[in-house]
Design a protein around this motif. Structure first.
Motif, short mmCIF file in Angstrom:
data_model
loop_
_atom_site.label_atom_id
_atom_site.label_comp_id
_atom_site.label_asym_id
_atom_site.label_seq_id
_atom_site.Cartn_x
_atom_site.Cartn_y
_atom_site.Cartn_z
N ALA A 1 0.80 -1.22 0.00
CA ALA A 1 0.00 0.00 0.00
C ALA A 1 0.84 1.28 0.00
N PRO A 2 1.96 1.35 0.74
CA PRO A 2 2.73 2.61 0.74
C PRO A 2 3.45 2.91 -0.57
N LEU A 3 3.34 2.06 -1.59
CA LEU A 3 4.02 2.33 -2.85
C LEU A 3 3.52 3.60 -3.50
N PRO B 1 6.60 8.24 -6.03
CA PRO B 1 6.81 9.66 -6.34
C PRO B 1 7.96 10.28 -5.55
N ALA B 2 8.14 9.86 -4.31
CA ALA B 2 9.24 10.40 -3.51
C ALA B 2 10.58 9.98 -4.11
N GLY B 3 10.69 8.74 -4.55
CA GLY B 3 11.92 8.28 -5.19
C GLY B 3 12.19 9.01 -6.49
N ALA C 1 16.10 15.54 -8.18
CA ALA C 1 16.91 16.49 -7.42
C ALA C 1 18.39 16.12 -7.50
N GLY C 2 18.70 14.84 -7.42
CA GLY C 2 20.09 14.41 -7.52
C GLY C 2 20.69 14.71 -8.88
#
Length: 43
Positions: free
Chosen positions: A16-18, A23-25, A31-32
């Protein structure tokens, strides 16, 4: 004697937390890459 009732329930896989992790990844990768490009341009 009646057989026990089958309760259909899916296993808890933790998937479920995918919806938050993907999106965070992607944001961290973006950003990197921006930081990397800026540091290469400055060198």
């Amino acid at each position: 004697m009646t057989p026990p009732r089958a309760v259909e329930e899916l296993a808890e896989t933790g998937a479920a937390p995918l919806g938050v992790i993907v999106p965070a990844g992607a944001g961290l990768l973006l950003a990197g890459s921006l930081i990397y490009r800026r540091s290469r341009r400055a060198a």
